[in-house]
Each structure stands twice: as structure tokens, then as C-alpha cells.
Design an enzyme around this catalytic site. Structure first.
Site, PDB file in Angstrom:
ATOM      1  N   TYR A 173      -2.763  -9.814   8.879  1.00  0.00           N
ATOM      2  CA  TYR A 173      -3.109 -11.314   8.438  1.00  0.00           C
ATOM      3  C   TYR A 173      -3.875 -11.906   9.533  1.00  0.00           C
ATOM      4  O   TYR A 173      -4.821 -12.535   9.270  1.00  0.00           O
ATOM      5  CB  TYR A 173      -1.541 -12.024   8.268  1.00  0.00           C
ATOM      6  CG  TYR A 173      -1.048 -11.470   7.073  1.00  0.00           C
ATOM      7  CD1 TYR A 173      -1.677 -10.900   5.898  1.00  0.00           C
ATOM      8  CD2 TYR A 173       0.396 -11.482   6.990  1.00  0.00           C
ATOM      9  CE1 TYR A 173      -0.938 -10.302   4.761  1.00  0.00           C
ATOM     10  CE2 TYR A 173       1.207 -10.972   5.910  1.00  0.00           C
ATOM     11  CZ  TYR A 173       0.632 -10.352   4.755  1.00  0.00           C
ATOM     12  OH  TYR A 173       1.269  -9.959   3.814  1.00  0.00           O
ATOM     13  N   VAL A 223       0.938  -1.248  -0.059  1.00  0.00           N
ATOM     14  CA  VAL A 223       0.051  -0.123   0.019  1.00  0.00           C
ATOM     15  C   VAL A 223       0.873   1.482  -0.126  1.00  0.00           C
ATOM     16  O   VAL A 223       1.928   1.149   0.784  1.00  0.00           O
ATOM     17  CB  VAL A 223      -1.040   0.064   1.337  1.00  0.00           C
ATOM     18  CG1 VAL A 223      -1.804   1.365   1.233  1.00  0.00           C
ATOM     19  CG2 VAL A 223      -1.837  -1.249   1.119  1.00  0.00           C
ATOM     20  N   GLU A 240       4.053 -15.821   3.703  1.00  0.00           N
ATOM     21  CA  GLU A 240       4.971 -15.792   4.544  1.00  0.00           C
ATOM     22  C   GLU A 240       5.490 -14.322   4.672  1.00  0.00           C
ATOM     23  O   GLU A 240       5.335 -13.799   4.011  1.00  0.00           O
ATOM     24  CB  GLU A 240       6.199 -16.610   4.152  1.00  0.00           C
ATOM     25  CG  GLU A 240       7.015 -16.132   2.995  1.00  0.00           C
ATOM     26  CD  GLU A 240       7.949 -17.079   2.545  1.00  0.00           C
ATOM     27  OE1 GLU A 240       7.967 -18.474   2.620  1.00  0.00           O
ATOM     28  OE2 GLU A 240       9.204 -16.783   1.978  1.00  0.00           O
ATOM     29  N   ASN A 279       7.904  -7.684  10.986  1.00  0.00           N
ATOM     30  CA  ASN A 279       6.668  -6.865  10.001  1.00  0.00           C
ATOM     31  C   ASN A 279       5.402  -6.984  10.633  1.00  0.00           C
ATOM     32  O   ASN A 279       4.441  -7.668  10.209  1.00  0.00           O
ATOM     33  CB  ASN A 279       6.876  -7.500   8.541  1.00  0.00           C
ATOM     34  CG  ASN A 279       5.889  -6.417   7.464  1.00  0.00           C
ATOM     35  OD1 ASN A 279       5.407  -5.381   8.028  1.00  0.00           O
ATOM     36  ND2 ASN A 279       5.913  -6.785   6.348  1.00  0.00           N
TER      37      ASN A 279
HETATM   38  C1  LIG Z   1       1.322  -4.230   5.468  1.00  0.00           C
HETATM   39  C2  LIG Z   1       0.599  -3.094   4.894  1.00  0.00           C
HETATM   40  C3  LIG Z   1       0.186  -3.934   3.477  1.00  0.00           C
HETATM   41  C4  LIG Z   1      -0.735  -2.622   5.508  1.00  0.00           C
HETATM   42  O1  LIG Z   1      -1.553  -1.859   4.751  1.00  0.00           O
HETATM   43  P1  LIG Z   1      -2.799  -0.857   5.085  1.00  0.00           P
HETATM   44  O2  LIG Z   1      -3.512  -0.490   4.005  1.00  0.00           O
HETATM   45  O3  LIG Z   1      -2.042   0.481   5.934  1.00  0.00           O
HETATM   46  O4  LIG Z   1      -3.474  -1.981   6.307  1.00  0.00           O
HETATM   47  P2  LIG Z   1      -4.899  -1.702   6.701  1.00  0.00           P
HETATM   48  O5  LIG Z   1      -5.087  -0.237   6.907  1.00  0.00           O
HETATM   49  O6  LIG Z   1      -5.759  -2.299   5.973  1.00  0.00           O
HETATM   50  O7  LIG Z   1      -4.773  -2.201   8.131  1.00  0.00           O
HETATM   51  C5  LIG Z   1      -5.608  -3.357   8.461  1.00  0.00           C
HETATM   52  C6  LIG Z   1      -5.252  -4.031  10.036  1.00  0.00           C
HETATM   53  O8  LIG Z   1      -4.071  -4.396   9.811  1.00  0.00           O
HETATM   54  C7  LIG Z   1      -3.263  -3.910  10.895  1.00  0.00           C
HETATM   55  N1  LIG Z   1      -2.091  -2.862  10.838  1.00  0.00           N
HETATM   56  C8  LIG Z   1      -1.623  -2.365   9.608  1.00  0.00           C
HETATM   57  N2  LIG Z   1      -0.891  -1.504   9.746  1.00  0.00           N
HETATM   58  C9  LIG Z   1      -0.553  -1.766  10.908  1.00  0.00           C
HETATM   59  C10 LIG Z   1       0.511  -1.030  11.857  1.00  0.00           C
HETATM   60  N3  LIG Z   1       1.417  -0.019  11.188  1.00  0.00           N
HETATM   61  N4  LIG Z   1       0.687  -1.183  13.180  1.00  0.00           N
HETATM   62  C11 LIG Z   1      -0.181  -2.091  13.606  1.00  0.00           C
HETATM   63  N5  LIG Z   1      -1.199  -2.725  13.025  1.00  0.00           N
HETATM   64  C12 LIG Z   1      -1.179  -2.630  11.562  1.00  0.00           C
HETATM   65  C13 LIG Z   1      -4.266  -3.275  12.189  1.00  0.00           C
HETATM   66  O9  LIG Z   1      -4.872  -4.543  12.646  1.00  0.00           O
HETATM   67  C14 LIG Z   1      -5.277  -2.822  10.931  1.00  0.00           C
HETATM   68  O10 LIG Z   1      -6.759  -2.685  11.370  1.00  0.00           O
HETATM   69  P3  LIG Z   1      -7.042  -1.307  12.273  1.00  0.00           P
HETATM   70  O11 LIG Z   1      -6.286  -0.086  11.484  1.00  0.00           O
HETATM   71  O12 LIG Z   1      -8.359  -1.198  12.372  1.00  0.00           O
HETATM   72  O13 LIG Z   1      -6.174  -1.089  13.588  1.00  0.00           O
HETATM   73  C15 LIG Z   1       1.264  -1.892   4.518  1.00  0.00           C
HETATM   74  O14 LIG Z   1       1.897  -1.397   5.707  1.00  0.00           O
HETATM   75  C16 LIG Z   1       2.489  -2.041   3.525  1.00  0.00           C
HETATM   76  O15 LIG Z   1       2.312  -1.756   2.196  1.00  0.00           O
HETATM   77  N6  LIG Z   1       3.616  -2.482   3.912  1.00  0.00           N
HETATM   78  C17 LIG Z   1       4.878  -2.500   3.199  1.00  0.00           C
HETATM   79  C18 LIG Z   1       4.672  -3.874   2.348  1.00  0.00           C
HETATM   80  C19 LIG Z   1       4.673  -4.967   3.170  1.00  0.00           C
HETATM   81  O16 LIG Z   1       5.335  -5.144   4.094  1.00  0.00           O
HETATM   82  N7  LIG Z   1       3.651  -5.875   2.914  1.00  0.00           N
HETATM   83  C20 LIG Z   1       3.343  -7.283   3.553  1.00  0.00           C
HETATM   84  C21 LIG Z   1       4.408  -8.166   3.275  1.00  0.00           C
HETATM   85  S1  LIG Z   1       4.112  -9.038   1.816  1.00  0.00           S
END
Ligand SMILES: CC(C)(COP(=O)(O)OP(=O)(O)OC[C@H]1O[C@@H](n2cnc3c(N)ncnc32)[C@H](O)[C@@H]1OP(=O)(O)O)[C@@H](O)C(=O)NCCC(=O)NCCS
Length: 156
Positions: A120, A76, A108, A113
Site C-alpha cells: 500500500y 493473491v 485498514e 501484515n
Molecule cells: C499482500 C499480498 C496481497 C501481496 O501480493 P503480491 O502479489 O505478492 O504483491 P506484489 O508482488 O504486487 O508486491 C508489490 C510490492 O508490495 C511489497 N510486498 C509484497 N509482498 C511483500 C512481502 N512478502 N514482503 C515485503 N514486501 C512485500 C513490495 O514492495 C512489492 O514490490 P517488490 O516486489 O518490487 O519489492 C499477498 O501477500 C497476499 O495475498 N496476502 C494475504 C492476504 C492479505 O494479507 N491481503 C492484504 C490485506 S487485505
């Protein structure tokens, strides 16, 4: 779903938009070749602006083998995180493939992270194992956490 954004399948011409997203928001960038390979051989969805489908704010890429599917990356844009975008995109992957007969979803993730791990686990994935010292880090190595979600076929 947030009406600012919509989910659509990715197409080959998204490669530049995805390369830019990867470059600016992926802490471990894949680079153009791997992005292009993913578009060619995997299943791909993007979240884009409803008013401008070429503006991509998130990408999910996954592989499928018979009744299993493995998440390769959900990414994202760092400017629009914590708005539920990843959750919607991952749920879309689960629902779309479950309707097509996929029953087991795999992924995985680096043990450091926590954002992804919380995401997940919020979606029902369960930790089933670890690959020790699997990933390179700036200071050494870290383990991979293996997660699965088993779902009755035809859910959603
Ligand atoms: C991981 C990632 C995909 C999350 O994207 P996002 O759109 O911000 O996530 P969402 O808003 O859908 O979050 C859903 C839930 O995930 C958890 N979450 C997401 N980001 C979080 C954070 N920084 N800290 C704690 N919990 C988190 C929470 O439970 C959240 O629900 P809430 O906001 O109601 O508390 C994003 O941080 C990213 O792109 N990271 C870099 C790429 C990566 O690491 N991808 C995953 C490995 S393949």
C-alpha cells in the site's frame, strides 16, 4: 502487465474459484458466505489466466460510497506472490474508480501484515490512524492501521 494473466470483473459463477482461493491462500479465510456476499454487494475484480479465465490467481473486493471507496480484501494465490499481481490489481481498482469520480481510497490492515503495508505504501497510501487492539490474533489482539489515498478526480 504480465501477459500470462489478465484482470476482469468477477461474476457470480466465480464463487467456487474465489472460495478455493480464500481457503488456500487467505491467512484469515472469509468462508463461502462472506465470499458470496462480497460478490453480490461489492465491486470485485479478479486476475485470471489469460488462456483460462476460470483459473483465478487473485481477487480484489471493495465497497463504494459516493466519492469514496474502501478496500475490503486483496488476495493473491500463495504460489504466485511477488510477481506484481497485487500491485496491478490495486492500481486497477484505483484507476477504474478514479475515472468514475472517486477521489478518496480507504483501507485498514493488520499492523503485523508487512507485505500488505509495503504494497500500500508503494502505491502512495498514507497512514492516517490506528484502531487499537482491533483484530484477534492467535495469541491476543493487534491494532489496525488505517490508510488513505486522496487523488484528484479524473486521474489516469
Ligand atoms: C499482500 C499480498 C496481497 C501481496 O501480493 P503480491 O502479489 O505478492 O504483491 P506484489 O508482488 O504486487 O508486491 C508489490 C510490492 O508490495 C511489497 N510486498 C509484497 N509482498 C511483500 C512481502 N512478502 N514482503 C515485503 N514486501 C512485500 C513490495 O514492495 C512489492 O514490490 P517488490 O516486489 O518490487 O519489492 C499477498 O501477500 C497476499 O495475498 N496476502 C494475504 C492476504 C492479505 O494479507 N491481503 C492484504 C490485506 S487485505
Amino acid at each position: 502487465m504480465n501477459s500470462t494473466y489478465v484482470i476482469r470483473p468477477a461474476v457470480e459463477s466465480d464463487v467456487l474459484g474465489l472460495e478455493s482461493l480464500d481457503k488456500h491462500s487467505n491467512p484469515h479465510p472469509w468462508g463461502r458466505t462472506l465470499v458470496a456476499d462480497a460478490l453480490e454487494v461489492r465491486l470485485n475484480w479478479v486476475m485470471c489466466e489469460a488462456q483460462n479465465p476460470n483459473t483465478i490467481v487473485a481477487w480484489l473486493t471493495a465497497s463504494r460510497c459516493v466519492d469514496q471507496s474502501e478496500l475490503e480484501l486483496v488476495l493473491v494465490d500463495s504460489n504466485v506472490r511477488r510477481q506484481g499481481i497485487a500491485k496491478q490489481l490495486v492500481q486497477h481498482w484505483l484507476d477504474s474508480l478514479n475515472k468514475q469520480g472517486v477521489a478518496e481510497f480507504l483501507l485498514e490492515v493488520r499492523e503485523s501484515n508487512l507485505a500488505a503495508i509495503y504494497l500500500y505504501e508503494a502505491l502512495g497510501f498514507e497512514l492516517v490512524g490506528r484502531r487499537k487492539q482491533y483484530y484477534q490474533t492467535e495469541t491476543g489482539r493487534e491494532s489496525a492501521c488505517l490508510y488513505t489515498l486522496v487523488s484528484p478526480v479524473g486521474r489516469g
